[in-house]
Scaffold this motif. Structure first.
Motif, PDB file in Angstrom:
ATOM      1  N   LYS A  98      53.317  33.726  21.138  1.00 42.18           N
ATOM      2  CA  LYS A  98      54.522  33.127  20.590  1.00 42.18           C
ATOM      3  C   LYS A  98      54.196  31.852  19.838  1.00 42.18           C
ATOM      4  N   GLU A  99      53.361  31.064  20.399  1.00 44.91           N
ATOM      5  CA  GLU A  99      53.075  29.782  19.727  1.00 44.91           C
ATOM      6  C   GLU A  99      52.476  30.013  18.377  1.00 44.91           C
ATOM      7  N   ASN A 100      51.541  30.923  18.338  1.00 48.50           N
ATOM      8  CA  ASN A 100      50.916  31.193  17.043  1.00 48.50           C
ATOM      9  C   ASN A 100      51.921  31.746  16.059  1.00 48.50           C
ATOM     10  N   THR A 101      52.803  32.570  16.576  1.00 50.31           N
ATOM     11  CA  THR A 101      53.805  33.153  15.688  1.00 50.31           C
ATOM     12  C   THR A 101      54.723  32.074  15.136  1.00 50.31           C
ATOM     13  N   GLN A 102      55.127  31.188  16.001  1.00 48.37           N
ATOM     14  CA  GLN A 102      56.023  30.130  15.536  1.00 48.37           C
ATOM     15  C   GLN A 102      55.297  29.119  14.667  1.00 48.37           C
ATOM     16  N   ARG A 103      54.069  28.966  14.954  1.00 47.44           N
ATOM     17  CA  ARG A 103      53.301  28.019  14.156  1.00 47.44           C
ATOM     18  C   ARG A 103      53.059  28.554  12.764  1.00 47.44           C
ATOM     19  N   LEU A 104      53.087  29.839  12.630  1.00 41.31           N
ATOM     20  CA  LEU A 104      52.793  30.473  11.358  1.00 41.31           C
ATOM     21  C   LEU A 104      53.811  30.109  10.285  1.00 41.31           C
ATOM     22  N   GLY A 105      55.013  29.998  10.598  1.00 40.29           N
ATOM     23  CA  GLY A 105      56.019  29.656   9.586  1.00 40.29           C
ATOM     24  C   GLY A 105      56.609  30.916   8.969  1.00 40.29           C
ATOM     25  N   ARG A 106      57.713  30.693   8.309  1.00 38.77           N
ATOM     26  CA  ARG A 106      58.441  31.834   7.766  1.00 38.77           C
ATOM     27  C   ARG A 106      57.696  32.502   6.629  1.00 38.77           C
ATOM     28  N   ASP A 107      57.148  31.742   5.829  1.00 40.07           N
ATOM     29  CA  ASP A 107      56.519  32.332   4.658  1.00 40.07           C
ATOM     30  C   ASP A 107      55.390  33.248   5.055  1.00 40.07           C
ATOM     31  N   GLN A 108      54.542  32.718   5.870  1.00 37.97           N
ATOM     32  CA  GLN A 108      53.392  33.540   6.241  1.00 37.97           C
ATOM     33  C   GLN A 108      53.789  34.699   7.127  1.00 37.97           C
ATOM     34  N   LEU A 109      54.758  34.460   7.882  1.00 36.92           N
ATOM     35  CA  LEU A 109      55.227  35.541   8.752  1.00 36.92           C
ATOM     36  C   LEU A 109      55.773  36.682   7.906  1.00 36.92           C
ATOM     37  N   THR A 110      56.543  36.319   6.921  1.00 34.63           N
ATOM     38  CA  THR A 110      57.067  37.352   6.037  1.00 34.63           C
ATOM     39  C   THR A 110      55.931  38.085   5.340  1.00 34.63           C
ATOM     40  N   GLU A 111      54.942  37.320   4.968  1.00 34.35           N
ATOM     41  CA  GLU A 111      53.822  37.945   4.291  1.00 34.35           C
ATOM     42  C   GLU A 111      53.077  38.883   5.223  1.00 34.35           C
ATOM     43  N   LEU A 223      59.844  40.331  12.808  1.00 31.88           N
ATOM     44  CA  LEU A 223      61.120  40.265  12.109  1.00 31.88           C
ATOM     45  C   LEU A 223      62.169  39.557  12.952  1.00 31.88           C
ATOM     46  N   ARG A 224      62.136  39.802  14.230  1.00 32.62           N
ATOM     47  CA  ARG A 224      63.103  39.151  15.106  1.00 32.62           C
ATOM     48  C   ARG A 224      62.871  37.639  15.125  1.00 32.62           C
ATOM     49  N   VAL A 225      61.661  37.305  15.230  1.00 34.39           N
ATOM     50  CA  VAL A 225      61.368  35.874  15.242  1.00 34.39           C
ATOM     51  C   VAL A 225      61.788  35.242  13.919  1.00 34.39           C
ATOM     52  N   LEU A 226      61.521  35.986  12.858  1.00 38.25           N
ATOM     53  CA  LEU A 226      61.913  35.477  11.536  1.00 38.25           C
ATOM     54  C   LEU A 226      63.408  35.308  11.436  1.00 38.25           C
ATOM     55  N   LYS A 227      64.100  36.249  11.955  1.00 40.78           N
ATOM     56  CA  LYS A 227      65.545  36.176  11.883  1.00 40.78           C
ATOM     57  C   LYS A 227      66.068  35.000  12.679  1.00 40.78           C
ATOM     58  N   CYS A 228      65.576  34.908  13.932  1.00 37.76           N
ATOM     59  CA  CYS A 228      66.108  33.826  14.770  1.00 37.76           C
ATOM     60  C   CYS A 228      65.664  32.459  14.255  1.00 37.76           C
ATOM     61  N   THR A 229      64.548  32.446  13.588  1.00 39.13           N
ATOM     62  CA  THR A 229      64.137  31.156  13.021  1.00 39.13           C
ATOM     63  C   THR A 229      64.994  30.799  11.815  1.00 39.13           C
ATOM     64  N   THR A 230      65.260  31.813  11.020  1.00 34.25           N
ATOM     65  CA  THR A 230      66.041  31.566   9.807  1.00 34.25           C
ATOM     66  C   THR A 230      67.525  31.431  10.113  1.00 34.25           C
ATOM     67  N   LEU A 231      68.058  32.322  10.893  1.00 35.81           N
ATOM     68  CA  LEU A 231      69.497  32.348  11.180  1.00 35.81           C
ATOM     69  C   LEU A 231      69.727  32.326  12.698  1.00 35.81           C
ATOM     70  N   PRO A 232      69.678  31.208  13.282  1.00 41.29           N
ATOM     71  CA  PRO A 232      69.956  31.167  14.735  1.00 41.29           C
ATOM     72  C   PRO A 232      71.440  31.485  14.996  1.00 41.29           C
ATOM     73  N   GLY A 233      71.650  32.453  15.793  1.00 42.09           N
ATOM     74  CA  GLY A 233      73.029  32.858  16.043  1.00 42.09           C
ATOM     75  C   GLY A 233      73.189  33.375  17.472  1.00 42.09           C
ATOM     76  N   LEU A 234      74.175  34.216  17.607  1.00 39.58           N
ATOM     77  CA  LEU A 234      74.457  34.709  18.960  1.00 39.58           C
ATOM     78  C   LEU A 234      73.394  35.673  19.447  1.00 39.58           C
ATOM     79  N   ASP A 235      72.810  36.411  18.516  1.00 38.47           N
ATOM     80  CA  ASP A 235      71.826  37.384  18.964  1.00 38.47           C
ATOM     81  C   ASP A 235      70.545  36.740  19.434  1.00 38.47           C
ATOM     82  N   CYS A 236      70.309  35.542  19.013  1.00 37.51           N
ATOM     83  CA  CYS A 236      69.041  34.931  19.392  1.00 37.51           C
ATOM     84  C   CYS A 236      69.209  34.094  20.660  1.00 37.51           C
TER      85      CYS A 236
END
Lengths: 236, 654
Positions: A98-111, A223-236
């Motif tokens: 998880k840490e590495n995933t969060q550390r990666l950032g949205r851009d790289q994660l998307t890539e 994708l889930r992490v990306l979503k919750c990072t980008t759009l924190p909402g009820l699902d996250c």
């Protein structure tokens, strides 16, 4: 006579032009839509895109799990491992926690997501081809259909993620460095050659499916992490 | 050198030998290397750390240590477990730094003791597939209301270790509900939401709620701690039911009311049976219509009450009395005749109207017998000077029947055809007597009279009544306490020729105005058989009055013997002789007869001739009371003093 020929030639040419025109206009390309915020361009909101993408990835992972369990039941009843085998996507660096995933950032994660998706388009088609040609009666049509479905889903998911990325770029969520990445660049070597020279046997099928399952899980998770990072909402 | 080699060889051999011995010794002492341990399970609660547990085998009797080694995918490096203690005994805990997702772990446990070490079977795991989260936390259940209908709202939170907020792990939830006391749970899949509504609750019930979660591909968590919630009572839900019940009851009530209304009459009869109207003796509705008060009231007078007769030795209860009603009262008689017709037709004793008479009373019996005898006697009837009125004919019938009935009642039935066995004796001189009445039935001649007096009747009248041709003057009067004098004016009581047939028809409904009055016998009176009241003539006193008494079975005897030689029961008319003498018969069954002198007494037992002293009577003929015929066996003499008329038939013609 000459006039007839020229008439016919004109007709043919006209027809050809028409055909080309239709071809170009009807082609569904994966070109980004609504460039530069054109007016009158309607795109679904990002949340919807995210939801669709996440659902698609979840479905894909479910189908691959079913395939793997069936394959494993047939060939490897008790083991779910791959020994001394590497997945052809091992070259793509993916975060393992998880840490590495969060550390990666949205851009790289998307890539990373896009790379993974792109890495699987070709092997799936080959797998499909190999399974259909397999003389072994163990593979039933049900599995073949599933592989076919996954193959389609991979394509659709890839397109969807790209659209979403575009949307995010427009919104300023993503940087502009992310672009369309061709799978040939990402993959170090053709997939087929990676696994085996020549046709794939059932063992290769099993390994392939195992790798597919894992990668689909990764995609879903990212994708889930990306979503919750980008759009924190009820699902996250 | 060879010696060293030999020694080395021998040492090696010795070592081997020692080792063998030692091993054997160890085995003999039951020490062994540890048994192979088994990895039971590995679990990750949040997909960031995981723990593996193993099951040790037998330690072989020696202290054994365990070690866990693992190797990551595509790496040959073997690592040992970083933490043996956090997760407890026989466990290995991998923290976040040591945990890699989507990486295969090859884990092995080694058990080591003094004798050796044993490796367990390796296990390959991928952390993604061994996630089992903790149960959801902070489960809250509240009762909420939706348009009057309550429902439960259950809300919870994911376990705090699972990081769902970043999207690293996605959980789906499931909850279960049951009523307190039930055995089966109701499952609900809630998906990814953290809130759920439960409807269709039971009013006043207590519910138990539990929640659990699971990652996309993993294991279900344990159930959360039970939450109890009590649903408050509410009637809103049951209102429609009460409305239904009320409508149903109202409907049933309406149906019952309608049924009651339809069957009101029969129900009235069932619940409140009609009270029988009072029947007054002697009450005649027709009299009321006629509006003659005197007649009405006189008709009401019951002959038996109040007692007006002088105290006698015997009770003056005359049971059977037939009274002949004169012409003036023809109307009344007609009416009464109608009633008698009714009684006739009804037949039997039981149909008699309520006049206080005994069962199988004389009246109805008379009718029956009369009817019987009528057919046979008809040809013998001789109309003699009768006023050809229907009423007379009917009266005749009445009389016949009455006589027959009376006899039937009094005496054992031995009625032969055409005979009237019994006949009440009546002499009721009604002042209204008309001379038109004439009764002459063949049967009536047999009628007997209870005449109790030696100075009783003008013989002529007696004889005439007993004439075979059917002279019968009978007057039936109401029993008891009647005094009627035999006036001298009356020629005979039973004169065959003079037939002033006056019959007083005594009937319960007939106006017997003569009751209680002194009557004068006016001659022959054909006894009317209608009445079932029979009296017996007790005596004739000095004033020429015949004292009657009702005939019953318990007639007392006259104890005193006055001048009236009536110490004994001379109430039976045996016959009437030519000289108009009433032939009485002595009661045989009765004892204690007092025979007074002045009588012609035959030595015969069966024949007693008593000639009534007619000295007191200014009128001839004398009445000789004698038993004209022997007491025959067939003559059943009942205590009531009726003579079997069969014997009378054998009377010699006088």
């Amino acid at each position: 006579m000459l006039t007839d020929k020229t008439g016919t030639m004109k007709e043919v040419g006209l027809a050809a032009l028409m055909l080309v025109y239709l071809e170009l206009s009807m082609r569904v390309g994966s070109a980004p839509i609504c460039h530069h915020e054109q007016t009158g361009c309607h795109t679904p909101p990002l949340e919807d895109l995210f939801d669709r993408v996440v659902q698609q990835s979840s479905r894909m992972h479910g189908i691959s799990s079913d395939l793997q369990s069936e394959f494993g039941r047939h060939f490897f009843p008790s083991k779910n491992i791959i020994e001394k085998r590497k997945c052809h996507t091992h070259g793509i660096l993916t975060p393992a926690d998880k840490e590495n995933t969060q550390r990666l950032g949205r851009d790289q994660l998307t890539e990373v997501i896009l790379r993974l998706l792109g890495a699987w388009a070709d092997p799936l088609s080959q797998l499909l081809q190999s399974m259909s040609l397999d003389k072994n009666q163990d593979l039933n049509h049900h599995n073949i259909n599933k592989v076919l479905e996954i193959s389609d889903m991979v394509h659709e998911l890839r397109d969807g993620v790209e659209k979403m990325a575009e949307k995010m770029k427009l919104l300023g969520v993503l940087g502009n460095t992310i672009g369309y990445v061709s799978p040939e660049i990402l993959a170090p070597s053709p997939t087929v050659s990676f696994y085996k020279q020549g046709e794939l046997n059932s063992m290769d099928h099993h390994d392939l499916l195992y790798c597919l399952n894992r990668d689909s899980n990764k995609i879903k998770n990212y994708l889930r992490v990306l979503k919750c990072t980008t759009l924190p909402g009820l699902d996250c | 050198m060879s010696l060293c080699g030999a020694m080395m060889k021998s040492s090696v051999e010795v070592n081997l030998l020692l080792l063998l011995v030692f091993t054997l010794c160890v085995k003999a002492m039951r020490y062994s290397p540890p048994e192979k341990p088994v990895l039971t399970r590995c679990r990750s609660p949040e997909k960031e750390t995981f723990t593996c547990w193993w099951e040790p085998g037998s330690d072989g009797g020696l202290p054994t240590t365990y070690a866990l080694f693992y190797r990551k995918e595509n790496s040959e490096t073997v690592y040992e477990c970083p933490d043996y203690h956090t997760a407890g005994e026989n466990s290995c805990f991998f923290n976040k730094n040591d945990t890699s997702i989507w990486v295969n772990y090859n884990i092995t446990v080694v058990a080591t003791n003094a004798l050796g070490s044993t490796f367990s079977d390796p296990v390959d795991i991928d952390v993604v597939y061994i996630v089992k989260p903790n149960h959801p936390e902070k489960v809250t259940v509240t009762v909420m209301e939706d348009k009057g209908w309550p429902f439960l709202r259950v809300s919870w939170e994911p376990p705090h270790q699972a990081d769902t907020r970043s999207g690293w792990i996605t959980l789906i939830y499931e909850l279960r509900v049951k009523l307190e006391g039930e055995n089966e749970w109701e499952m609900h899949l809630a998906g990814q939401q953290k809130m759920f509504n439960i409807f269709s609750l039971r009013s006043g019930g207590t519910y138990l709620v539990q929640v659990r979660c699971k990652p996309d591909h993993g294991f279900w968590s344990e159930w959360s701690t039970t939450s109890y919630i009590k649903v408050p009572d509410y009637f809103h839900r049951e209102k429609p039911m009460w409305v239904l019940i009320t409508c149903f009851c109202a409907f049933i009530f309406l149906i019952l009311t309608w049924l009651l209304h339809m069957n009101s009459q029969s129900l009235k009869h069932c619940i409140l049976p009609p009270v029988p109207g009072p029947k007054i003796k002697g009450f005649d509705k027709q009299l009321l219509k006629n509006g003659k008060c005197d007649e009405i009231f006189s008709a009401l007078v019951v002959p038996s009450f109040p007692p007006t007769a002088p105290p006698n030795c015997e009770d003056l209860l005359v049971e059977y009395l037939e009274v002949y009603v004169p012409e003036e009262q023809e109307l009344i008689m007609e009416e009464s005749k109608d009633l008698n017709d009714l009684c006739l037709k009804s037949g039997g004793c039981t149909s008699d109207n309520d006049s206080g008479r005994g069962s199988c009373d004389s009246h109805t019996l008379l009718m029956d017998k009369f009817r019987e005898a009528k057919e046979k006697r008809k040809p013998r009837e001789q109309g003699s000077g009768q006023a050809g009125t229907e009423s007379q004919g009917n009266q005749r019938d009445w009389e016949e029947e009455g006589s027959s009935c009376a006899h039937e009642d009094m005496v054992s039935p031995s009625i032969s055809s055409g005979r009237v066995k019994t006949w009440p004796c009546v002499f009721s001189p009604l002042p209204q007597y008309s001379s038109g009445r004439l009764e002459h039935k063949g049967s009536l001649e047999r009628a007997k009279q209870h005449c109790h007096s030696d100075t009783l009747f003008p013989l002529g009248s007696t004889s005439s009544s007993l004439d075979q041709q059917g002279q019968h003057t009978k007057e039936t009067l109401r029993p008891s306490n009647w005094e009627f004098g035999l006036s001298n004016k009356q020629p005979h009581l039973l004169h065959p020729h003079t037939r002033p047939q006056r019959q007083l028809q005594a009937h319960s409904d007939v106006n017997i105005s003569s009751i209680g009055h002194k009557r004068e016998l006016r001659g022959l009176h054909s006894p009317a058989p209608e009445s079932t009241e029979y009296v017996e003539v007790q005596r004739v006193n000095e004033e020429n009055m015949v004292l009657l008494q009702p005939v019953d079975s318990e007639r007392g005897h006259m104890e005193d013997c006055s001048q009236v030689p009536l110490g004994e029961d001379y109430s039976r008319v045996n016959g009437v002789d030519r000289d108009n003498r009433l032939l009485l018969q002595r009661e045989v069954t009765q004892g204690d007869r007092c025979f007074c002198g002045d009588r012609d007494m035959n030595g015969e037992r069966t024949e007693n001739c008593y000639s009534l002293s007619t000295a007191t009577m200014t009128q001839k003929p004398r009445v000789c009371i004698h038993t004209a015929m022997p007491v025959q066996d067939n003559m059943v003499l009942g205590v009531t003093g009726y003579v079997d008329t069969s014997t009378a038939s054998t009377l010699p013609s006088y």
